[in-house]
Structure formats: structure tokens, C-alpha cells
Design a protein around this motif. Structure first.
Motif, PDB file in Angstrom:
ATOM      1  N   GLY A 160     -34.323  23.704  42.884  1.00  0.00           N
ATOM      2  CA  GLY A 160     -33.481  23.996  44.030  1.00  0.00           C
ATOM      3  C   GLY A 160     -32.020  24.058  43.614  1.00  0.00           C
ATOM      4  O   GLY A 160     -31.578  23.277  42.765  1.00  0.00           O
ATOM      5  N   VAL A 161     -31.273  24.986  44.205  1.00  0.00           N
ATOM      6  CA  VAL A 161     -29.852  25.171  43.873  1.00  0.00           C
ATOM      7  C   VAL A 161     -29.060  25.291  45.169  1.00  0.00           C
ATOM      8  O   VAL A 161     -29.453  26.021  46.084  1.00  0.00           O
ATOM      9  N   GLY A 189     -31.583  16.241  45.563  1.00  0.00           N
ATOM     10  CA  GLY A 189     -31.181  17.577  45.985  1.00  0.00           C
ATOM     11  C   GLY A 189     -29.837  17.596  46.691  1.00  0.00           C
ATOM     12  O   GLY A 189     -29.234  18.655  46.853  1.00  0.00           O
ATOM     13  N   GLU A 190     -29.367  16.438  47.187  1.00  0.00           N
ATOM     14  CA  GLU A 190     -28.040  16.276  47.801  1.00  0.00           C
ATOM     15  C   GLU A 190     -27.868  17.121  49.063  1.00  0.00           C
ATOM     16  O   GLU A 190     -26.786  17.577  49.394  1.00  0.00           O
ATOM     17  N   ASN A 210     -25.403  22.122  42.600  1.00  0.00           N
ATOM     18  CA  ASN A 210     -26.401  21.172  42.131  1.00  0.00           C
ATOM     19  C   ASN A 210     -27.689  21.931  41.848  1.00  0.00           C
ATOM     20  O   ASN A 210     -28.177  22.680  42.697  1.00  0.00           O
ATOM     21  N   ALA A 211     -28.238  21.769  40.650  1.00  0.00           N
ATOM     22  CA  ALA A 211     -29.552  22.300  40.313  1.00  0.00           C
ATOM     23  C   ALA A 211     -30.472  21.110  40.100  1.00  0.00           C
ATOM     24  O   ALA A 211     -30.212  20.262  39.243  1.00  0.00           O
ATOM     25  N   LYS A 249     -31.874  16.819  37.139  1.00  0.00           N
ATOM     26  CA  LYS A 249     -30.754  17.337  37.929  1.00  0.00           C
ATOM     27  C   LYS A 249     -29.506  17.453  37.073  1.00  0.00           C
ATOM     28  O   LYS A 249     -29.280  16.651  36.159  1.00  0.00           O
ATOM     29  N   ALA A 250     -28.676  18.460  37.382  1.00  0.00           N
ATOM     30  CA  ALA A 250     -27.357  18.592  36.746  1.00  0.00           C
ATOM     31  C   ALA A 250     -26.451  19.380  37.683  1.00  0.00           C
ATOM     32  O   ALA A 250     -26.913  20.121  38.558  1.00  0.00           O
ATOM     33  N   HIS A 251     -25.139  19.224  37.495  1.00  0.00           N
ATOM     34  CA  HIS A 251     -24.136  19.987  38.242  1.00  0.00           C
ATOM     35  C   HIS A 251     -23.545  21.066  37.329  1.00  0.00           C
ATOM     36  O   HIS A 251     -23.350  20.840  36.133  1.00  0.00           O
ATOM     37  N   TYR A 252     -23.244  22.207  37.958  1.00  0.00           N
ATOM     38  CA  TYR A 252     -22.687  23.343  37.222  1.00  0.00           C
ATOM     39  C   TYR A 252     -21.540  23.962  38.019  1.00  0.00           C
ATOM     40  O   TYR A 252     -21.444  23.791  39.237  1.00  0.00           O
ATOM     41  N   TYR A 253     -20.710  24.711  37.309  1.00  0.00           N
ATOM     42  CA  TYR A 253     -19.693  25.540  37.955  1.00  0.00           C
ATOM     43  C   TYR A 253     -20.261  26.935  38.137  1.00  0.00           C
ATOM     44  O   TYR A 253     -20.824  27.532  37.217  1.00  0.00           O
TER      45      TYR A 253
END
Length: 365
Positions: free
Chosen positions: A195-196, A43-44, A211-212, A172-176
Motif C-alpha cells: 500500500g502507498v 499503513g498510517e 509511506n510504502a 515499511k519505509a518512507h520515500y520522497y
């Protein structure tokens, strides 16, 4: 050379223990099967309670990860058509594991710790001293810590036996996102949650990289695109996102009572136990358990107690200082499994009573 301490696993828990043990004068060996930097399901979220510890650990070159990190000042919970909001005071920080793990690893190298990446531990013999076998070398150490994560070749038979027919996975993945809210948003649905939150990563602007991270049953969804469709509010929000990384996943996710010590091997981070991700304390508990384990070994390093006594001290201190988080998260997980007809009146009351939501967040700290 016989090391004072060998640590299997170079994530936040292993690095925290290595740095603090080295600062006490111990000769430390850190073994990591992967190489940094790399993405990891997480979740960072770094709670405010651990930012001071992280600042003490990181070398000066990496302090900017803390100062530049987006501050998370609010929690928003979306469940059963209800939205719960509460502040996070003091605010938490959001730091990408891609950057955090690399910075901690480089700090270990700078501290003079013997760091071996891309080194898989194949065997461990003894209960102090230990013989640690890799693909092409054997190391000896007076003490040993397992920081290899929630599931590895060193996971105990008791924990392995808890793997149920229902398989839980993490994705998990990262998005703009053009204007992300400075909040951690939890979207609950039948069979899991996502979680976002905005994160700090190399070359990103505040509030644009998010982060999602989801935990769910494998029969509900097993791709990130399917996860985002599980909650209508989340799906509508995600339609404006642009992918920045390929999704990464992990399994199995197994919940169990903390197991701080196994055969005089001190277990830290997820190796001790796996905490519910929605609590948001995974990184914090990794850092704190690593620091606690190092602290409990100080007298052993000085010859003032046996390894057995040091391990017993760690077991006791772990239960006293950290175990409450797992107990409370287990209770909250149970509440979320109640039937909707029971949950909805409680959620309706909580939405009209901010104090209840604040207390729910507070007790996990």
C-alpha cells in the motif's frame, strides 16, 4: 500505590485507554518497552470515523497533526492488470506513526498518567488485583489491559498455535515523491500486497512524503526493494522515489478470531486480534478498542460492578461493535486467494461497476 488500571503497551490503543480512564478519575499506569518517537510498520491510515475520537484524545499542542494531515479521498486497487477506483467519503487522514505515537504518549504525560518508557513487563500474577513485574520493580493494579501488540510474551497459547509453516511479514519505509496522489493505492501480487499513500510527518510538504507498507509471504520477498519489484506498475512508479527512512519490518503476522479478554486482562488493539492491513482500519480499531475498554471499566472503577462483570461487558461490546471488521476482512482475503482465472472476470465486472467497489470499501468501515 495500587493503581486502578495498568496498561502494557503505549501505542494508540494503550494511550487511548489510558487517557479516557484518567479522565474518569482512575489512577493509571502506562508501561512501554520502547521509547518515542520511533518508526513502526503501519499503513498510517486513519479513517474518518476515528478522527473525532483522536481529536478528543490529543492535547491541544498536537491537534495540528489532524488539521495538517493529508486527506485521502480515493482508493485505487491495482490487481491482475485491472485498476479499481472508488472515492472515500468522508476522506480519511494520513498521519505518520512516528508523530502520532509520540503525541499520544506526551498527552498521557500531560494528563498526569504514570508513564514508564523503556520498561519491559516480565511477569503478570493474579487475575485482579494484578502484580506486574518489570526488570527492577513490581506494580499492583486493580485492572489490567494488554496493548502490547499482535505478538508478545502475553500472546495466548491458542494464538501461538496458529503460526503456520507459511511465514507472513510486514515491511515499511518512507520515500520522497514529487507529486503523490491524494489516494491510498493498493498493489496486489501473488503472495502479498503493498500500500502507498502520502503522509503527514514532521517538516514534510503535502504530497511529497509517502509511506510504502507491504504484507507478504517471506518466501516472496524480504526487502523493500524486492517488494517494489513484485508489481510492474508499482515498480515503474517507485523508480522516481528517494528513500527517506530505513525500512522496518515485523513478523510473524497471524490472523485469528478476536480474543478481547484473557484471564480477566482486557486485550486491546492488535493484542485482541490482527486485522488485514489492506482494510486500512488498524489505527482506528486500536483507538476504538482502547476507548471501548476504558468505557467498560468505568463502573468497576466506581465500585458498581466486579472486574469479571466489566470484562464480560467488554467482550460482548467488542464483538457487537468491532468484530464485523475482522469477519469482512477475512472474506475479502479469501477472495484474493482465488485463482486468477476466477478473479479476473469478477475484477472486470467491478471495474465497469463502480458501485461494487464502493460497497467493498464501505462494508469495512
Amino acid at each position: 500505590m495500587i493503581f486502578d488500571l495498568a496498561i502494557i503497551g503505549g501505542g494508540p490503543a494503550g494511550c487511548a485507554a489510558a487517557i479516557l480512564a484518567a479522565q474518569s478519575g482512575a489512577r493509571v499506569l502506562l508501561l512501554e518497552r520502547s521509547r518515542f518517537p520511533r518508526h513502526k510498520v503501519c499503513g498510517e491510515f486513519v479513517s474518518a470515523e476515528s478522527l473525532g475520537l483522536l481529536a478528543d484524545l490529543l492535547a491541544s499542542d498536537f491537534q495540528h497533526l489532524i488539521s495538517d494531515a493529508p486527506r485521502i479521498s480515493e482508493t485505487r486497487i491495482f490487481v491482475d492488470g485491472t485498476t479499481l477506483r472508488t472515492g472515500i467519503d468522508p476522506p480519511a487522514a494520513s498521519i505518520a506513526r512516528f508523530d502520532l505515537d509520540s503525541a499520544l504518549w506526551k498527552t498521557c504525560i500531560a494528563a498526569g498518567i504514570e508513564c514508564r518508557a523503556e520498561t519491559t513487563v516480565r511477569s503478570v500474577e493474579g487475575v485482579g488485583p494484578f502484580r506486574i513485574g518489570t526488570d527492577n520493580q513490581v506494580f499492583e493494579s486493580r485492572a489490567l489491559m494488554n496493548a502490547s501488540g499482535r505478538w508478545s510474551s502475553f500472546t495466548s497459547p491458542a494464538v501461538r498455535a496458529r503460526v503456520a509453516n507459511t511465514k507472513w511479514i510486514g515491511i515499511k519505509a518512507h520515500y520522497y515523491e514529487s507529486a503523490a496522489s491524494p489516494s491510498v493505492d493498493l498493489y496486489f501480487f501473488d503472495g502479498g500486497y503493498c500500500g502507498v499513500q502520502p503522509i503527514c510527518a514532521a517538516d514534510n510538504g503535502f504530497g511529497t512524503r509517502i509511506n510504502a507498507c507491504a504484507m507478504l509471504r517471506a518466501d516472496v520477498a524480504n526487502t523493500m526493494s524486492d517488494v517494489l519489484r513484485q508489481h510492474p506498475v508499482l515498480y515503474e512508479r517507485s523508480r522516481a522515489w528517494t528513500p527517506l527512512t530505513e525500512p522496518v519490518s515485523t513478523s510473524p503476522l497471524v490472523f485469528h478470531e478476536p480474543e478481547p479478554v484473557q484471564n480477566k486482562m482486557l486485550q486491546i488493539g492488535d493484542a485482541a486480534t490482527f486485522v488485514d492491513p489492506f482494510v486500512g482500519d488498524g489505527i482506528s480499531l486500536a483507538l476504538r478498542s482502547g476507548a471501548l475498554a476504558a468505557e467498560c471499566l468505568y463502573s468497576f472503577f466506581r465500585g458498581e460492578c466486579s472486574l469479571h462483570q466489566a470484562a464480560a461487558l467488554y467482550r460482548s461490546a467488542y464483538r457487537e461493535r468491532l468484530s464485523h471488521v475482522f469477519t469482512i476482512s477475512s472474506v475479502l482475503r479469501g477472495l484474493l486467494r482465488w485463482p486468477r482465472i476466477v478473479r479476473r472476470p469478477m475484477l472486470s465486472l467491478a471495474s465497469r461497476t463502480p458501485y461494487l467497489t464502493r460497497q467493498m470499501v464501505k462494508i469495512t468501515r
